[in-house]
Design a protein around this motif. Structure first.
Motif, PDB file in Angstrom:
ATOM      1  N   ILE A  83      10.306  18.897   3.722  1.00 52.44           N
ATOM      2  CA  ILE A  83       9.400  18.819   2.573  1.00 52.44           C
ATOM      3  C   ILE A  83       9.979  17.904   1.497  1.00 52.44           C
ATOM      4  O   ILE A  83       9.277  17.070   0.927  1.00 52.44           O
ATOM      5  CB  ILE A  83       9.113  20.227   2.012  1.00 52.44           C
ATOM      6  N   ILE A  84      11.269  18.031   1.239  1.00 48.35           N
ATOM      7  CA  ILE A  84      11.927  17.158   0.255  1.00 48.35           C
ATOM      8  C   ILE A  84      11.839  15.707   0.699  1.00 48.35           C
ATOM      9  O   ILE A  84      11.562  14.804  -0.099  1.00 48.35           O
ATOM     10  CB  ILE A  84      13.390  17.592   0.044  1.00 48.35           C
ATOM     11  N   MET A  85      12.066  15.478   1.997  1.00 52.97           N
ATOM     12  CA  MET A  85      12.025  14.109   2.516  1.00 52.97           C
ATOM     13  C   MET A  85      10.621  13.515   2.440  1.00 52.97           C
ATOM     14  O   MET A  85      10.470  12.300   2.333  1.00 52.97           O
ATOM     15  CB  MET A  85      12.534  14.083   3.962  1.00 52.97           C
ATOM     16  N   PHE A  86       9.594  14.351   2.481  1.00 51.92           N
ATOM     17  CA  PHE A  86       8.235  13.834   2.354  1.00 51.92           C
ATOM     18  C   PHE A  86       8.041  13.189   0.991  1.00 51.92           C
ATOM     19  O   PHE A  86       7.463  12.109   0.879  1.00 51.92           O
ATOM     20  CB  PHE A  86       7.214  14.946   2.554  1.00 51.92           C
ATOM     21  N   PHE A  87       8.498  13.852  -0.058  1.00 48.16           N
ATOM     22  CA  PHE A  87       8.260  13.355  -1.406  1.00 48.16           C
ATOM     23  C   PHE A  87       9.310  12.367  -1.891  1.00 48.16           C
ATOM     24  O   PHE A  87       9.024  11.545  -2.743  1.00 48.16           O
ATOM     25  CB  PHE A  87       8.167  14.535  -2.389  1.00 48.16           C
ATOM     26  N   ASN A  88      10.529  12.440  -1.362  1.00 44.70           N
ATOM     27  CA  ASN A  88      11.595  11.586  -1.881  1.00 44.70           C
ATOM     28  C   ASN A  88      12.521  11.171  -0.745  1.00 44.70           C
ATOM     29  O   ASN A  88      13.596  11.735  -0.580  1.00 44.70           O
ATOM     30  CB  ASN A  88      12.367  12.338  -2.969  1.00 44.70           C
ATOM     31  N   PHE A  89      12.104  10.186   0.026  1.00 42.50           N
ATOM     32  CA  PHE A  89      12.937   9.702   1.120  1.00 42.50           C
ATOM     33  C   PHE A  89      12.742   8.197   1.208  1.00 42.50           C
ATOM     34  O   PHE A  89      11.623   7.718   1.432  1.00 42.50           O
ATOM     35  CB  PHE A  89      12.532  10.387   2.436  1.00 42.50           C
ATOM     36  N   PRO A  90      13.800   7.421   1.006  1.00 37.44           N
ATOM     37  CA  PRO A  90      13.633   5.968   0.911  1.00 37.44           C
ATOM     38  C   PRO A  90      13.418   5.262   2.249  1.00 37.44           C
ATOM     39  O   PRO A  90      13.113   4.079   2.271  1.00 37.44           O
ATOM     40  CB  PRO A  90      14.942   5.515   0.262  1.00 37.44           C
ATOM     41  N   TYR A  91      13.553   5.959   3.359  1.00 38.11           N
ATOM     42  CA  TYR A  91      13.453   5.321   4.668  1.00 38.11           C
ATOM     43  C   TYR A  91      12.159   5.717   5.341  1.00 38.11           C
ATOM     44  O   TYR A  91      11.666   6.819   5.167  1.00 38.11           O
ATOM     45  CB  TYR A  91      14.649   5.709   5.536  1.00 38.11           C
ATOM     46  N   LYS A  92      11.617   4.797   6.153  1.00 39.24           N
ATOM     47  CA  LYS A  92      10.347   5.030   6.819  1.00 39.24           C
ATOM     48  C   LYS A  92      10.513   4.828   8.313  1.00 39.24           C
ATOM     49  O   LYS A  92      11.526   4.305   8.781  1.00 39.24           O
ATOM     50  CB  LYS A  92       9.298   4.067   6.286  1.00 39.24           C
ATOM     51  N   VAL A  93       9.492   5.222   9.044  1.00 38.21           N
ATOM     52  CA  VAL A  93       9.469   4.973  10.479  1.00 38.21           C
ATOM     53  C   VAL A  93       9.542   3.466  10.693  1.00 38.21           C
ATOM     54  O   VAL A  93       8.836   2.699  10.056  1.00 38.21           O
ATOM     55  CB  VAL A  93       8.183   5.552  11.112  1.00 38.21           C
ATOM     56  N   GLY A  94      10.445   3.047  11.577  1.00 40.41           N
ATOM     57  CA  GLY A  94      10.635   1.632  11.864  1.00 40.41           C
ATOM     58  C   GLY A  94      11.850   1.029  11.190  1.00 40.41           C
ATOM     59  O   GLY A  94      12.276  -0.063  11.552  1.00 40.41           O
ATOM     60  N   ASP A  95      12.427   1.712  10.199  1.00 39.35           N
ATOM     61  CA  ASP A  95      13.621   1.203   9.522  1.00 39.35           C
ATOM     62  C   ASP A  95      14.847   1.394  10.401  1.00 39.35           C
ATOM     63  O   ASP A  95      14.983   2.410  11.091  1.00 39.35           O
ATOM     64  CB  ASP A  95      13.852   1.930   8.193  1.00 39.35           C
ATOM     65  N   LYS A  96      15.749   0.412  10.368  1.00 37.81           N
ATOM     66  CA  LYS A  96      17.026   0.555  11.060  1.00 37.81           C
ATOM     67  C   LYS A  96      18.044   1.053  10.044  1.00 37.81           C
ATOM     68  O   LYS A  96      18.203   0.475   8.970  1.00 37.81           O
ATOM     69  CB  LYS A  96      17.485  -0.764  11.667  1.00 37.81           C
ATOM     70  N   ILE A  97      18.700   2.164  10.385  1.00 36.28           N
ATOM     71  CA  ILE A  97      19.627   2.802   9.457  1.00 36.28           C
ATOM     72  C   ILE A  97      20.974   3.034  10.118  1.00 36.28           C
ATOM     73  O   ILE A  97      21.102   2.986  11.344  1.00 36.28           O
ATOM     74  CB  ILE A  97      19.074   4.147   8.941  1.00 36.28           C
ATOM     75  N   GLU A  98      21.950   3.288   9.268  1.00 42.55           N
ATOM     76  CA  GLU A  98      23.275   3.706   9.730  1.00 42.55           C
ATOM     77  C   GLU A  98      23.624   4.998   9.000  1.00 42.55           C
ATOM     78  O   GLU A  98      23.594   5.055   7.776  1.00 42.55           O
ATOM     79  CB  GLU A  98      24.316   2.634   9.437  1.00 42.55           C
ATOM     80  N   ILE A  99      23.948   6.027   9.785  1.00 43.69           N
ATOM     81  CA  ILE A  99      24.359   7.310   9.220  1.00 43.69           C
ATOM     82  C   ILE A  99      25.881   7.351   9.259  1.00 43.69           C
ATOM     83  O   ILE A  99      26.489   7.222  10.325  1.00 43.69           O
ATOM     84  CB  ILE A  99      23.759   8.483  10.014  1.00 43.69           C
ATOM     85  N   HIS A 100      26.497   7.519   8.090  1.00 45.78           N
ATOM     86  CA  HIS A 100      27.949   7.502   7.969  1.00 45.78           C
ATOM     87  C   HIS A 100      28.493   8.914   8.188  1.00 45.78           C
ATOM     88  O   HIS A 100      28.702   9.661   7.258  1.00 45.78           O
ATOM     89  CB  HIS A 100      28.368   6.974   6.597  1.00 45.78           C
ATOM     90  N   LEU A 125      20.472   1.572   4.754  1.00 42.98           N
ATOM     91  CA  LEU A 125      19.360   0.842   5.356  1.00 42.98           C
ATOM     92  C   LEU A 125      19.897  -0.494   5.826  1.00 42.98           C
ATOM     93  O   LEU A 125      20.342  -1.313   5.031  1.00 42.98           O
ATOM     94  CB  LEU A 125      18.235   0.651   4.340  1.00 42.98           C
ATOM     95  N   ILE A 126      19.881  -0.712   7.151  1.00 43.61           N
ATOM     96  CA  ILE A 126      20.415  -1.954   7.705  1.00 43.61           C
ATOM     97  C   ILE A 126      19.375  -3.055   7.605  1.00 43.61           C
ATOM     98  O   ILE A 126      19.638  -4.130   7.106  1.00 43.61           O
ATOM     99  CB  ILE A 126      20.871  -1.753   9.171  1.00 43.61           C
ATOM    100  N   GLN A 127      18.163  -2.767   8.098  1.00 42.22           N
ATOM    101  CA  GLN A 127      17.095  -3.765   8.018  1.00 42.22           C
ATOM    102  C   GLN A 127      15.758  -3.074   8.193  1.00 42.22           C
ATOM    103  O   GLN A 127      15.665  -2.015   8.778  1.00 42.22           O
ATOM    104  CB  GLN A 127      17.256  -4.826   9.096  1.00 42.22           C
TER     105      GLN A 127
END
Length: 181
Positions: A105-122, A164-166
């Protein structure tokens, strides 16, 4: 006929409560849909949050209806304390599920990444570089470069540093495909 005459005031109050709650539900659904579309959130996540709102309003309606039909506060307190005790014990055993739903629910309202984004989780134990394939109620589906699918819990996604990588071209091709239709 005896029923309607006996409970005439209660039935009128019930109708009013239902109409008001349906209007509130419609307004909240409209706002969530608008927020979701302006933020670029996919429709499945929007429907999920709308379903949470509907269930919450349904529970509120049951509570209000119990007062309309004459339930006393101390009677409801006994019922709710018993129900919450059982639910609390059950949910304590599965607290991670609640944590993931809340994170969703939190990620729905405040999450900077979307489907299709390439990310790196540290993560020091299991670092991940992947493309976000889907964001669900309990987990995020990540597609690794080798094609493997990783499901990552929502609560960990909020706890770990993410870069967010790209931006992936998936959103652009979907938009172009919609215009072509």
């Amino acid at each position: 006929m005896q029923f309607f005459e006996t409970f005439k005031n209660e039935l009128i109050n019930t109708a009013i409560v239902l109409v008001v709650l349906l209007i509130i539900r419609s307004l909240i659904h409209f706002a969530i849909t608008k927020i979701g579309h302006t933020s670029g959130i996919n429709d499945a996540r929007i429907r999920l949050i709308r379903r949470y709102i509907t269930v919450t309003l349904f529970l509120i309606a049951i509570l209000i209806e119990s007062f309309i039909f004459g339930a006393q506060v101390h009677d409801l307190a006994v019922v709710f304390s018993s129900v919450f005790a059982v639910i609390g014990i059950a949910l304590f055993a599965i607290w991670s599920i609640l944590s993931n739903i809340t994170s969703g629910i939190i990620m729905f309202f405040n999450f900077p990444y979307k489907v299709g984004d390439k990310i790196e989780i540290h993560d020091k134990d299991f670092p991940i570089k992947a493309i976000i394939e889907d964001i669900r109620a309990f987990q995020i589906h990540l597609r690794l470069d080798n094609g493997n699918l990783v499901t990552y819990p929502n609560n960990l996604m909020l706890q770990k540093a993410v870069t967010l990588i790209q931006k992936d071209a998936i959103d652009e091709t979907v938009d172009d495909g919609v215009d072509a239709i």
